[in-house]
Each structure stands twice: as C-alpha cells, then as structure tokens.
Design an enzyme around this catalytic site. Structure first.
Site, PDB file in Angstrom:
ATOM      1  N   SER A 184      -9.825  -7.652   3.338  1.00  0.00           N
ATOM      2  CA  SER A 184     -10.375  -8.375   4.487  1.00  0.00           C
ATOM      3  C   SER A 184      -9.856  -7.701   5.745  1.00  0.00           C
ATOM      4  O   SER A 184      -8.790  -7.100   5.737  1.00  0.00           O
ATOM      5  CB  SER A 184      -9.999  -9.858   4.429  1.00  0.00           C
TER       6      SER A 184
ATOM      7  N   GLU B 286      -3.702  -3.280  -6.143  1.00  0.00           N
ATOM      8  CA  GLU B 286      -3.009  -3.932  -5.027  1.00  0.00           C
ATOM      9  C   GLU B 286      -3.685  -5.261  -4.721  1.00  0.00           C
ATOM     10  O   GLU B 286      -4.907  -5.319  -4.572  1.00  0.00           O
ATOM     11  CB  GLU B 286      -3.016  -3.040  -3.768  1.00  0.00           C
ATOM     12  N   GLY B 287      -2.870  -6.322  -4.624  1.00  0.00           N
ATOM     13  CA  GLY B 287      -3.417  -7.619  -4.229  1.00  0.00           C
ATOM     14  C   GLY B 287      -3.700  -7.609  -2.738  1.00  0.00           C
ATOM     15  O   GLY B 287      -3.782  -6.559  -2.103  1.00  0.00           O
ATOM     16  N   ALA B 288      -3.879  -8.779  -2.158  1.00  0.00           N
ATOM     17  CA  ALA B 288      -4.035  -8.882  -0.702  1.00  0.00           C
ATOM     18  C   ALA B 288      -3.078  -9.988  -0.259  1.00  0.00           C
ATOM     19  O   ALA B 288      -3.032 -11.051  -0.874  1.00  0.00           O
ATOM     20  CB  ALA B 288      -5.471  -9.214  -0.338  1.00  0.00           C
ATOM     21  N   GLY B 289      -2.294  -9.702   0.769  1.00  0.00           N
ATOM     22  CA  GLY B 289      -1.296 -10.682   1.213  1.00  0.00           C
ATOM     23  C   GLY B 289      -0.191 -10.826   0.182  1.00  0.00           C
ATOM     24  O   GLY B 289       0.191  -9.854  -0.470  1.00  0.00           O
TER      25      GLY B 289
ATOM     26  N   THR C 279       0.842  -1.206   0.000  1.00  0.00           N
ATOM     27  CA  THR C 279       0.000   0.000   0.000  1.00  0.00           C
ATOM     28  C   THR C 279       0.872   1.250   0.000  1.00  0.00           C
ATOM     29  O   THR C 279       0.569   2.229  -0.689  1.00  0.00           O
ATOM     30  CB  THR C 279      -0.947   0.009   1.217  1.00  0.00           C
TER      31      THR C 279
ATOM     32  N   LYS D 144      -7.909  -1.551  -4.748  1.00  0.00           N
ATOM     33  CA  LYS D 144      -7.646  -2.686  -3.855  1.00  0.00           C
ATOM     34  C   LYS D 144      -8.943  -3.473  -3.902  1.00  0.00           C
ATOM     35  O   LYS D 144      -9.838  -3.305  -3.054  1.00  0.00           O
ATOM     36  CB  LYS D 144      -7.339  -2.189  -2.437  1.00  0.00           C
TER      37      LYS D 144
ATOM     38  N   ASP E  20      -6.481   0.102   3.579  1.00  0.00           N
ATOM     39  CA  ASP E  20      -5.685   0.198   2.350  1.00  0.00           C
ATOM     40  C   ASP E  20      -6.453   0.968   1.277  1.00  0.00           C
ATOM     41  O   ASP E  20      -5.901   1.837   0.586  1.00  0.00           O
ATOM     42  CB  ASP E  20      -5.350  -1.200   1.810  1.00  0.00           C
TER      43      ASP E  20
END
Ligand SMILES: Nc1ncnc2c1ncn2[C@@H]1O[C@H](COP(=O)(O)OP(=O)(O)OP(=O)(O)O)[C@@H](O)[C@H]1O
Ligand SMILES: [Mg+2]
Length: 232
Positions: A46, A112-115, A21, A42, A51
């Site tokens: 979760s 942006e992905g997550a993780g 981020t 994003k 973000d």
C-alpha cells in the site's frame, strides 16, 4: 554450501519501518549469489511499490514486478483500508494461491509482510494468518534500541509455540545506537535460544544497494542467519 531446505521464510517485524525490506533484500542477494534459486515476494503493497522494486532489484530476474507484488493499493494506509478505498477486497485464499504457485517454481520463497505481524492485510487476515497457513519460518525484524526485547517477545508470543521455536529474531542496528542496543542481543539470547538471535550492522548505504551484501560484517551475519534458519 548453505544447507537450505525447500521452505517459505516470512519476513515480519515489530512495526512498520523495522527493516524488513532491508533484510529481505540482503537474504535474497546472499542466497542468489550462493546459487540458490530464490523468489522474494511482497504480495501486498500500500502506498508505493518501492519495497517490491527493491526485491526485484535484489533478485536474479526470475519474476516480474507484478509476480513479486500482485496487489498494490494506492493509499498509504493498512492494505485492508487502502483496498477498500478502491472498492477492492483481498482474501487470504488469493494470497495463499499466489505464494503456493510461486513455491512450485522456487525452492526458497521469501515473503515480506506489510507493517507488523498483526497489521490487517486484507479481509479478515494478517501476516500471522499467512505464516500459519503457509507453515512458514518466521523471521522477526526489530530495530535494536530500548524496547526491542519487549517488542520482539510480544511478536513471538503471538505465534504458536512451534512457530516461535522456529522463529529467528534479527535486531537491526540503528544509525545512532543507544545504550540498550549493546545489551539487547545478550538479554534476548538469554530468554530465547542464542541461535535465534542475530544483529544486523548498520549498512551506511541504501538498503537495496547491491554492494551492501559485500560488507564483511553484513555477509557474516546473513551467513549465520541462513545457517540458523535451515539448520534446525
Ligand atoms: N541495518 C540497516 N542499515 C541501514 N539502513 C537500515 C537498516 N535497517 C533499516 N534501515 C533503513 O530503515 C528504513 C526502513 O527500513 P525498511 O524499509 O527495510 O523497513 P520495513 O520494515 O520494510 O518498512 P515497511 O513497513 O514500510 O515495509 C529504510 O530506509 C532502510 O534503509
Ligand atoms: Mg518494507
């Protein structure tokens, strides 16, 4: 002038908390200030939506929070599990349709992905599936400390050869640098192409702070990154 080409830049990382981020906000602000029309998304959050809120703050205001982040699941777990807790299911096709819709309105889309790259995002898909389906430029964020070479190479190894050649690695400086942090950039440049590696200094202020991009070493790094991203 930055030589941007219409494209999707996918910000992924070696892990959660890598600095995705932080980097996405800096790149978004830099491009906006240079007069480039850019959308920062994003798609899946979760836990909280911090973000997405940070990306909204870094943007020019062309998108609502719900466009930046259409899918929010409350549990602080991998989005796949957080969604299932709410008896919801997210499919790859839904996320692709959203990003492609935004792409019609903005020449540059930052996602942006997550993780990390292989963290499950939804039913049967992860960030790698999104990068491949969107034919995005992968931007791999990795904290610059002992272990960074292995971690960033593992992420690149999971990409197709074509995507790995296109990828950029950003080593994010840490507040207290270790010895490896000094030698990592040179060693990584030796195993990749030198132009594929850059080092983001420690900001010393919150990641979404508007003046972060005004720090001279930060703006220089982002400028060099932008050139490498679109100068291929
Ligand atoms: N270069 C940096 N300078 C200052 N702070 C940084 C830097 N890189 C990362 N951070 C800080 O590290 C923390 C994690 O960064 P960030 O939230 O950007 O990671 P992330 O990869 O987006 O995490 P998530 O997986 O939760 O999305 C944040 O508090 C951020 O401000
Ligand atoms: Mg993040």
């Amino acid at each position: 002038m930055i030589p941007v080409n219409r494209s999707i830049v996918f910000v992924t990382g070696t892990d959660t908390g890598a600095g995705k981020t932080a980097l996405a906000c800096l790149l978004t602000r830099y491009l906006s200030r240079a007069g480039v029309s850019v959308a920062a998304l994003k798609p899946v959050c979760s836990g909280d939506r911090a973000d997405a809120t940070a990306l909204l703050g870094a943007s020019d205001g062309g998108l609502t929070l719900d466009e930046i982040n259409p899918w929010h699941f409350r549990a602080p777990l991998a989005p796949l599990l957080a969604a299932r807790r709410e008896r919801r299911r997210l499919k790859l096709s839904q996320v692709l349709a959203h990003v492609r819709g935004i792409q019609k309105r903005f020449p540059i889309v930052i996602v942006e992905g997550a993780g990390g790259l292989l963290s499950p995002l939804g039913e049967g898909f992860d960030s790698l599936d999104l990068i491949e389906s969107l034919d995005a430029i992968p931007l791999v964020v990795c904290p610059n400390r002992l272990g960074a070479i292995n971690q960033s190479r593992l992420v690149l190894a999971a990409l197709s050869r074509r995507l790995a050649r296109r990828a950029q690695v950003v080593l994010m400086s840490t507040q207290t640098p270790d010895t490896a942090g000094r030698s990592n950039p040179g060693l990584l440049a030796e195993v990749l192409e030198p132009k594929q590696v850059c080092v983001m200094p420690w900001l010393g202020i919150p990641r979404q702070h508007p003046s972060a991009i005004a720090i001279s070493r930060v703006s220089k790094t982002i400028r060099a990154l932008a050139r490498s991203l679109w100068d291929k």
